[in-house]
Design a protein around this motif. Structure first.
Motif, PDB file in Angstrom:
ATOM      1  N   ARG A 201       7.819 -42.785  20.586  1.00  0.00           N
ATOM      2  CA  ARG A 201       8.539 -44.048  20.680  1.00  0.00           C
ATOM      3  C   ARG A 201       8.874 -44.587  19.308  1.00  0.00           C
ATOM      4  O   ARG A 201       9.642 -45.520  19.179  1.00  0.00           O
ATOM      5  N   PHE A 202       8.301 -44.010  18.256  1.00  0.00           N
ATOM      6  CA  PHE A 202       8.606 -44.462  16.908  1.00  0.00           C
ATOM      7  C   PHE A 202       9.508 -43.470  16.164  1.00  0.00           C
ATOM      8  O   PHE A 202       9.734 -43.595  14.992  1.00  0.00           O
ATOM      9  N   GLN A 203       9.959 -42.402  16.871  1.00  0.00           N
ATOM     10  CA  GLN A 203      10.825 -41.426  16.225  1.00  0.00           C
ATOM     11  C   GLN A 203      12.221 -42.028  16.092  1.00  0.00           C
ATOM     12  O   GLN A 203      12.829 -42.448  17.059  1.00  0.00           O
ATOM     13  N   VAL A 204      12.747 -42.100  14.897  1.00  0.00           N
ATOM     14  CA  VAL A 204      14.039 -42.717  14.654  1.00  0.00           C
ATOM     15  C   VAL A 204      14.935 -41.700  13.964  1.00  0.00           C
ATOM     16  O   VAL A 204      14.557 -41.127  12.941  1.00  0.00           O
ATOM     17  N   THR A 205      16.106 -41.465  14.539  1.00  0.00           N
ATOM     18  CA  THR A 205      17.025 -40.516  13.917  1.00  0.00           C
ATOM     19  C   THR A 205      17.815 -41.202  12.820  1.00  0.00           C
ATOM     20  O   THR A 205      17.838 -42.425  12.705  1.00  0.00           O
ATOM     21  N   GLU A 206      18.481 -40.402  12.029  1.00  0.00           N
ATOM     22  CA  GLU A 206      19.202 -40.947  10.879  1.00  0.00           C
ATOM     23  C   GLU A 206      20.329 -41.855  11.339  1.00  0.00           C
ATOM     24  O   GLU A 206      21.006 -41.587  12.325  1.00  0.00           O
ATOM     25  N   VAL A 207      20.543 -42.922  10.625  1.00  0.00           N
ATOM     26  CA  VAL A 207      21.593 -43.887  10.939  1.00  0.00           C
ATOM     27  C   VAL A 207      22.745 -43.664   9.972  1.00  0.00           C
ATOM     28  O   VAL A 207      22.554 -43.668   8.751  1.00  0.00           O
ATOM     29  N   THR A 208      23.911 -43.489  10.515  1.00  0.00           N
ATOM     30  CA  THR A 208      25.086 -43.307   9.666  1.00  0.00           C
ATOM     31  C   THR A 208      25.686 -44.642   9.347  1.00  0.00           C
ATOM     32  O   THR A 208      26.039 -45.411  10.240  1.00  0.00           O
TER      33      THR A 208
ATOM     34  N   HIS B 103       1.122 -46.511  11.239  1.00  0.00           N
ATOM     35  CA  HIS B 103       0.449 -45.575  10.344  1.00  0.00           C
ATOM     36  C   HIS B 103       0.087 -44.255  11.002  1.00  0.00           C
ATOM     37  O   HIS B 103       0.079 -43.212  10.348  1.00  0.00           O
ATOM     38  N   ASP B 104      -0.230 -44.267  12.314  1.00  0.00           N
ATOM     39  CA  ASP B 104      -0.698 -43.050  12.964  1.00  0.00           C
ATOM     40  C   ASP B 104       0.394 -41.993  13.030  1.00  0.00           C
ATOM     41  O   ASP B 104       1.598 -42.293  13.011  1.00  0.00           O
ATOM     42  N   GLU B 105      -0.043 -40.747  13.174  1.00  0.00           N
ATOM     43  CA  GLU B 105       0.914 -39.667  13.316  1.00  0.00           C
ATOM     44  C   GLU B 105       1.678 -39.811  14.619  1.00  0.00           C
ATOM     45  O   GLU B 105       1.183 -40.358  15.603  1.00  0.00           O
ATOM     46  N   LEU B 106       2.880 -39.255  14.646  1.00  0.00           N
ATOM     47  CA  LEU B 106       3.721 -39.357  15.842  1.00  0.00           C
ATOM     48  C   LEU B 106       3.192 -38.454  16.939  1.00  0.00           C
ATOM     49  O   LEU B 106       2.644 -37.379  16.679  1.00  0.00           O
ATOM     50  N   ASP B 107       3.407 -38.896  18.181  1.00  0.00           N
ATOM     51  CA  ASP B 107       3.091 -38.106  19.372  1.00  0.00           C
ATOM     52  C   ASP B 107       1.623 -37.745  19.479  1.00  0.00           C
ATOM     53  O   ASP B 107       1.259 -36.802  20.139  1.00  0.00           O
TER      54      ASP B 107
ATOM     55  N   ASP C 217      -1.517 -45.833  27.880  1.00  0.00           N
ATOM     56  CA  ASP C 217      -1.897 -46.096  29.267  1.00  0.00           C
ATOM     57  C   ASP C 217      -0.652 -46.436  30.072  1.00  0.00           C
ATOM     58  O   ASP C 217       0.468 -46.426  29.571  1.00  0.00           O
ATOM     59  N   GLU C 218      -0.862 -46.755  31.337  1.00  0.00           N
ATOM     60  CA  GLU C 218       0.279 -46.967  32.234  1.00  0.00           C
ATOM     61  C   GLU C 218       1.095 -48.197  31.869  1.00  0.00           C
ATOM     62  O   GLU C 218       2.252 -48.327  32.256  1.00  0.00           O
ATOM     63  N   ASP C 219       0.505 -49.117  31.085  1.00  0.00           N
ATOM     64  CA  ASP C 219       1.249 -50.300  30.661  1.00  0.00           C
ATOM     65  C   ASP C 219       1.935 -50.117  29.316  1.00  0.00           C
ATOM     66  O   ASP C 219       2.545 -51.045  28.794  1.00  0.00           O
ATOM     67  N   GLY C 220       1.810 -48.924  28.741  1.00  0.00           N
ATOM     68  CA  GLY C 220       2.456 -48.693  27.458  1.00  0.00           C
ATOM     69  C   GLY C 220       1.611 -49.081  26.267  1.00  0.00           C
ATOM     70  O   GLY C 220       2.075 -49.030  25.140  1.00  0.00           O
ATOM     71  N   PHE C 221       0.355 -49.467  26.493  1.00  0.00           N
ATOM     72  CA  PHE C 221      -0.517 -49.817  25.372  1.00  0.00           C
ATOM     73  C   PHE C 221      -1.273 -48.573  24.934  1.00  0.00           C
ATOM     74  O   PHE C 221      -1.626 -47.737  25.771  1.00  0.00           O
ATOM     75  N   PRO C 222      -1.557 -48.454  23.638  1.00  0.00           N
ATOM     76  CA  PRO C 222      -2.424 -47.359  23.205  1.00  0.00           C
ATOM     77  C   PRO C 222      -3.767 -47.475  23.888  1.00  0.00           C
ATOM     78  O   PRO C 222      -4.315 -48.573  24.017  1.00  0.00           O
ATOM     79  N   ILE C 223      -4.294 -46.342  24.357  1.00  0.00           N
ATOM     80  CA  ILE C 223      -5.565 -46.358  25.059  1.00  0.00           C
ATOM     81  C   ILE C 223      -6.650 -46.866  24.121  1.00  0.00           C
ATOM     82  O   ILE C 223      -6.762 -46.424  22.983  1.00  0.00           O
ATOM     83  N   GLY C 224      -7.449 -47.766  24.616  1.00  0.00           N
ATOM     84  CA  GLY C 224      -8.512 -48.346  23.790  1.00  0.00           C
ATOM     85  C   GLY C 224      -8.178 -49.721  23.289  1.00  0.00           C
ATOM     86  O   GLY C 224      -9.038 -50.472  22.902  1.00  0.00           O
ATOM     87  N   GLU C 225      -6.874 -50.097  23.279  1.00  0.00           N
ATOM     88  CA  GLU C 225      -6.503 -51.447  22.857  1.00  0.00           C
ATOM     89  C   GLU C 225      -6.597 -52.379  24.032  1.00  0.00           C
ATOM     90  O   GLU C 225      -6.134 -52.071  25.117  1.00  0.00           O
ATOM     91  N   GLU C 226      -7.165 -53.500  23.833  1.00  0.00           N
ATOM     92  CA  GLU C 226      -7.288 -54.463  24.910  1.00  0.00           C
ATOM     93  C   GLU C 226      -7.256 -55.861  24.331  1.00  0.00           C
ATOM     94  O   GLU C 226      -7.719 -56.096  23.233  1.00  0.00           O
ATOM     95  N   SER C 227      -6.654 -56.763  25.074  1.00  0.00           N
ATOM     96  CA  SER C 227      -6.628 -58.150  24.619  1.00  0.00           C
ATOM     97  C   SER C 227      -7.860 -58.849  25.146  1.00  0.00           C
ATOM     98  O   SER C 227      -8.401 -58.485  26.179  1.00  0.00           O
TER      99      SER C 227
END
Length: 1062
Positions: free
Chosen positions: A20-27, A152-156, A161-171
């Protein structure tokens, strides 16, 4: 500024496999004309004429993603439009929610979803006020900046989780509750907010200009004189001004919500002080409603209603409070309009009085009013105390008139900008009302005599040589008043201001206005403060009053409760007793507000940055002391009662420990003290008298080995440091985020279970390296572990010997670092993590599957040190002097409540022919150490040969671990020893034969003498590093401690930890 519409960032869709953080080159293309632009479609995409490429796919499941650019033509090219609401200033843009329920923002400055920073296609965010909110923004959802992991983390690599949050993160629950509350308040919309004049200034002036101004001020001037009355007003104004400055400082140190004095104190000093003051402050305001209404009812002439004067007050008071309740329930807007009407009447009454002072009438002279006369002023300048009154009694009567300075702050939640309104409105109100009181004091003292008969015939000749008073010089003889009985003048007529005024009934209207406005302000303040208190759930059971209604979140239930309390006290109609307590409740609030500023300044927290700079911590402290002094001046027994009530509520809230964290100055000061004292300790050398066992306990997860945790906690609690060390071995890259979450979770678990310890996990290649990290780096300054505590490795013979080698080497490492070592052994074992996962231990959830008999015994044994120990003994086998640690630990243990029924029995080695001598010598030593014991046993047969079958059992135990160098060539033996250093050579076995036999014999003696002990504390045998193999040392420990009650093998670092010197 709009970005060129030719920009087309291309992001893969969520299903494309790219991050979700992969960004292609912008012309980057040149700008195009407005005619080439096409408006955005309903899905938010934009494009240019002749370009069919999608501006991006759907947002993948994530908290933030760069999805697509918006063309400026779809929004407007001017990015300078600003929407302002309260403290919110932000660019106009659109909030769009993704399918996962998370929010993206398109901003006109960047025309991208989320943010486009400095022309680069990135999810890194520029500074934004909405990132710093605790609840959702008024114009939309709360924004959350990208986490460090997302940037900062590596891609992919990070699963979602099913809500789109990184597993282990919780409010946190608090954040979710705050977010829901914020959403509800936004949904209501159209709330009524007041500026500083209407919301603060008017309310404070109405509350301070109470009935005191019209019916008591003249009497105080008569008693104390103009000079001392001005001093009284000045003293009261000093107290209220200091409190006003402190209130302003707190109110400008961040966003202020509803709750007034409670909110200010609780967010500064914490829930303990805030909760105690909040409750009594709300109650004081509720009872103040009754006080003001009764004052109004007593002024009304109700002779036509009933003959009973007391019941007349009750009837008029009840009708009045019902009317005020109706105005309050109608909403803050109606209440504000009513306050303005009452202010107009009150101002008219005050001006009416001052106009009357310059209109002299001959008919008023016999009643003591002559207009401004120098003779009257000079005569009234000094005091003339009567009927036992004193300066302090006058101050006590006047001061309650100055206690309305928080009327504006109490409705802080209904102010447009509390940070600006509270300082301006409160301080200006104090200034205006203070000047008014001084002006009334000077005018009444300059116009009106202290005593007058009201009789036109009481005249005297101006030429009379015996004239000594002002009345005589003005042609009247009121000397008869010295005998008493006069009804006019400052000392005798409470309604003298009506006499002086230009239009008497207007003064009565002013009295009505003053009482009703104060009652109305209190009727509004009490529910608002109480609602804020209930929302924080400081007192369980009161949360029902937290609910608000309507667009202004009106506390209707609080209004009804305040009405009931006020009505009850109106019907009692005995307010003379309760009035001093109410004044003291207000003063206690003022004292704590002043103390809050002093405390916050003293703590020197970086978060203490009030924009109001005109305060000083020492002045605030002086204000707090003055408030406390005034409490006792007003009424000493009421002051004592107030302090007792505040203390009782403080203790209750402290005991309940509400789950809130407001970043109070108490926390900041604790940190300051901890840091200061840690630094002070580093400058002082350790002394034997101050030695404390500071234990690094290798527990793993803190609840994986309960017996180990509870036993060490028993002798370190409130005595020494305890750190739960956890080595997490990893073969691949460590998950530091998971470890950080576990650290916070298990630390909370320790606190919840009242175990005074710290949890410190580390990642390491193996257990030994992790233990080395902990031994070297754990602690701060002098607060560093000096004793390593481990569980005995019960299953050592079933595993690989390299694990035993590592285990023994940890002991050697501890000794190398000058640590003491304690090994705890339970025959059932210590580790219960195989019965239940350490993560579920937090919930005390035992595995659903049936347990084996062994596991049942293990589970029971793991809890044995948690409960109180019944009568028994703690047997201390102090065979070798290690500095006294083997004696100090059992002493500390038996001093605790759970172990106090256990007595210490001491076993020492000695010679058969000197047993009595050795016993007396040890008794003398223990007496000098001041350590109680029940018996001392001298063992003269330690060196006796052990039983043959026990020796054979030992031989069988070590057989698999022998090197057997006699059966192979020397090179092969040396090579095997290098590969497996734990193997026992025949030479080593023969060299330590006597020591081996001693361990076997000691086990026999332990079974003979201590088989029924609650706990055994034994001197741990030492093995010389590099000489004794790990297998042999492990066999010694196994042999010494097998088939016994719970046993502690203890070896200090051979530095004295006990002394008999003072």
């Amino acid at each position: 500024m709009s970005s060129p519409s030719g920009q087309k960032p291309a992001l893969k869709t969520a299903g494309s496999g790219q991050s979700r953080f992969q960004v292609t080159e912008v012309t980057e293309l040149g700008p195009v004309t407005s005619g080439e632009r096409t408006s955005g479609g309903t899905d938010g995409t934009t494009g240019t004429t002749g370009s069919k490429g999608s501006a991006g796919g759907e947002e993948s499941k994530g908290r933030f993603s760069v999805v697509k650019f918006l063309d400026s033509g779809g929004i407007g090219t001017d990015g300078s439009d600003v929407a302002q609401n309260g403290d919110t200033v932000r660019s106009t843009g659109s909030h769009r929610s993704s399918a996962s329920g998370h929010t993206n923002i398109s901003d006109t400055h960047s025309n991208t979803y989320y943010m486009r920073t400095f022309g680069h296609n990135t999810i890194d965010a520029v500074p934004n006020i909405d990132f710093y909110r605790q609840t959702e923004a008024p114009l939309g959802d709360k924004l959350i900046r990208p986490t460090l992991s997302e940037l900062h983390d590596e891609l992919d690599k990070e699963p979602l989780d099913e809500d789109g949050f990184p597993i282990g993160e919780e409010s946190t629950l608090a954040e979710e509750a705050a977010a829901k509350e914020g959403t509800k308040e936004q949904a209501k919309g159209g709330t009524i907010k007041f500026g500083w004049v209407k919301g603060v200034l008017i309310r404070c002036m109405l509350n301070i200009w109470g009935v005191m101004l019209f019916i008591r001020m003249s009497w105080i001037v008569g008693q104390a004189g103009i000079g001392l009355t001005c001093v009284i007003i000045l003293m009261a104004t000093v107290v209220t001004t200091i409190t006003g400055l402190s209130t302003s400082a707190i109110a400008t140190n961040g966003f202020v919500r509803g709750g007034g004095a409670y909110y200010l104190i609780s967010r500064s000093l914490g829930p303990e002080f805030g909760g105690s003051i909040g409750l009594i402050f709300a109650f004081a305001n509720a009872v103040a409603v009754a006080m003001y209404v009764v004052g109004f009812a007593e002024t009304v002439d109700v002779d036509a209603l009933m003959t009973d004067e007391l019941n007349d007050v009750r009837i008029v008071g009840t009708l009045t409070v019902i009317l005020l309740l109706g105005i309050s329930v109608a909403g803050m807007e109606w209440e504000a309009k009513a306050q303005i009407v009452l202010l107009v009447i009150l101002l008219a009454a005050i001006f009416n009085y001052f106009i009357g002072t310059v209109i002299t009438m001959e008919s008023k002279e016999p009643k003591g009013f002559f207009g401004y006369k120098a003779a009257i002023m000079m005569e009234n300048m000094g005091p003339d105390f009567r009927d036992g009154e004193t300066f302090f009694s006058m101050f006590a009567i006047f001061f309650p008139a100055a206690t309305g300075i928080l009327a504006g702050a109490n409705i802080s939640g209904d102010l447009t900008d509390p940070q600006s309104a509270i300082p301006k409105g409160t301080l200006l109100a104090i200034l205006i009302t203070g000047i008014t009181y001084v002006a009334v004091t000077v005018s009444t003292g300059s116009c009106i005599l202290r005593d007058a008969t009201g009789d036109h015939n009481d005249t005297s000749s101006v030429s009379d040589l015996n004239c000594t008073d002002a009345a005589c010089t003005l042609g009247y003889d009121f000397s008869i008043c010295k005998e008493g009985g006069c009804k006019f003048g400052l000392m005798n007529d409470f309604q003298v201001m009506s006499l002086v005024s230009g239009f008497g009934p207007l003064i009565t209207a002013g009295i009505f206005s003053a009482t009703l406005s104060s009652a109305l302000a209190s009727l509004v303040s009490a529910p608002k403060v109480f609602q804020a208190l209930c929302k924080d759930n400081i007192y369980p059971g009161l949360h029902v009053f937290a609910k608000g209604y309507g667009k202004n979140n009106e506390p209707l239930r609080g209004y009804v409760l305040t009405f009931c309390i006020g009505l009850a006290f109106i019907l009692i109609a005995e307010l003379n007793v309760i009035a001093p307590i109410i004044s003291n409740f207000f003063l206690a609030s003022y004292a704590l507000i002043n103390f809050s500023v002093f405390h916050a300044s003293l703590a020197n927290s970086p978060g203490w940055r009030p924009s109001f700079k005109y305060f000083n911590k020492w002045v605030s402290l002086a204000g707090a002391v003055l408030c406390c002094a005034v409490m006792f001046v007003v009424n000493w027994w009421a002051a004592l009662m107030t302090n007792i009530i505040v203390l009782a509520l403080y203790v209750y809230v402290s005991y309940k420990k509400p789950d809130v964290n407001w970043g109070s100055s108490t926390q900041a000061l604790i940190y300051n003290h901890a840091l200061t004292h840690c630094l002070l300790l580093t400058g002082v050398e350790d002394h034997v008298k101050n030695f404390r066992p500071q234990c690094l306990v290798m527990t793993g997860y803190p609840n994986a080995r309960p017996a180990l945790l509870h036993l060490v906690n028993a002798f370190t609690k409130n005595v020494g440091l305890m750190v739960c060390g956890h080595v997490r071995t990893v073969s691949r890259r460590p998950n530091f985020k998971e470890m950080s979450l576990d650290h916070a979770r298990y630390q909370r678990w320790l606190l919840k279970n009242r175990i005074k310890a710290f949890y410190t996990p580390v990642f390491a290649e193996d257990l030994r390296h992790g233990a080395q990290y902990l031994l070297q780096a754990t602690g701060l300054g002098r607060l560093k572990p000096n004793t390593l505590v481990m569980g005995f490795k019960n299953n050592w013979s079933d595993g690989e010997m390299k694990d035993v080698e590592m285990y023994i080497n940890i002991i050697h490492d501890a000794f190398d670092l000058q640590h003491g070592v304690v090994i705890i052994r339970l025959q059932e074992g210590l580790d219960i993590s195989h019965i239940q996962d350490p993560g579920t231990v937090l919930c005390h959830a035992v595995s659903a599957k049936p347990l084996s008999l062994t596991d049942q015994r293990l589970l029971e044994a793991s809890q044995q040190f948690k409960k109180k120990q019944c009568k028994g003994t703690v047997d201390v086998w102090w065979l070798f002097d290690d500095g006294g640690l083997a004696l100090l630990i059992p002493y500390l243990l038996t001093e605790k409540k759970k172990w106090k029924d256990c007595k210490i029995r001491l076993f020492i080695g000695g010679k058969i022919n000197r047993i009595d001598h050795d016993r007396r010598a040890m008794a003398a030593l223990l007496s000098k150490f001041r350590i109680d014991f029940s018996a001392i046993y001298v063992l003269g047969d330690i060196n006796t040969k052990p039983k043959k079958h026990n020796v054979l059992s030992f031989e069988e135990m070590i057989e698999p671990y022998k090197l057997k160098e006699d059966d192979m060539e020397q090179d092969a033996a040396e090579r095997l020893k290098a590969e497996e250093p734990w193997r026992i050579s025949d030479n080593e076995l023969e060299l330590y034969r006597a020591k081996t036999n001693r361990q076997i014999r000691l086990n026999e003696l332990l079974k003979e003498h201590s088989n029924s002990a609650k706990l055994i504390v034994m001197s741990m045998p030492l093995a010389r590093k590099g000489t004794v193999s790990s297998a042999l040392y492990m066999c010694w420990l196994e042999t010494l401690s097998k088939d016994l009650p719970p046993i502690l093998l203890v070896r200090g670092n051979h530095q004295s930890v006990l002394t008999f010197y003072s």
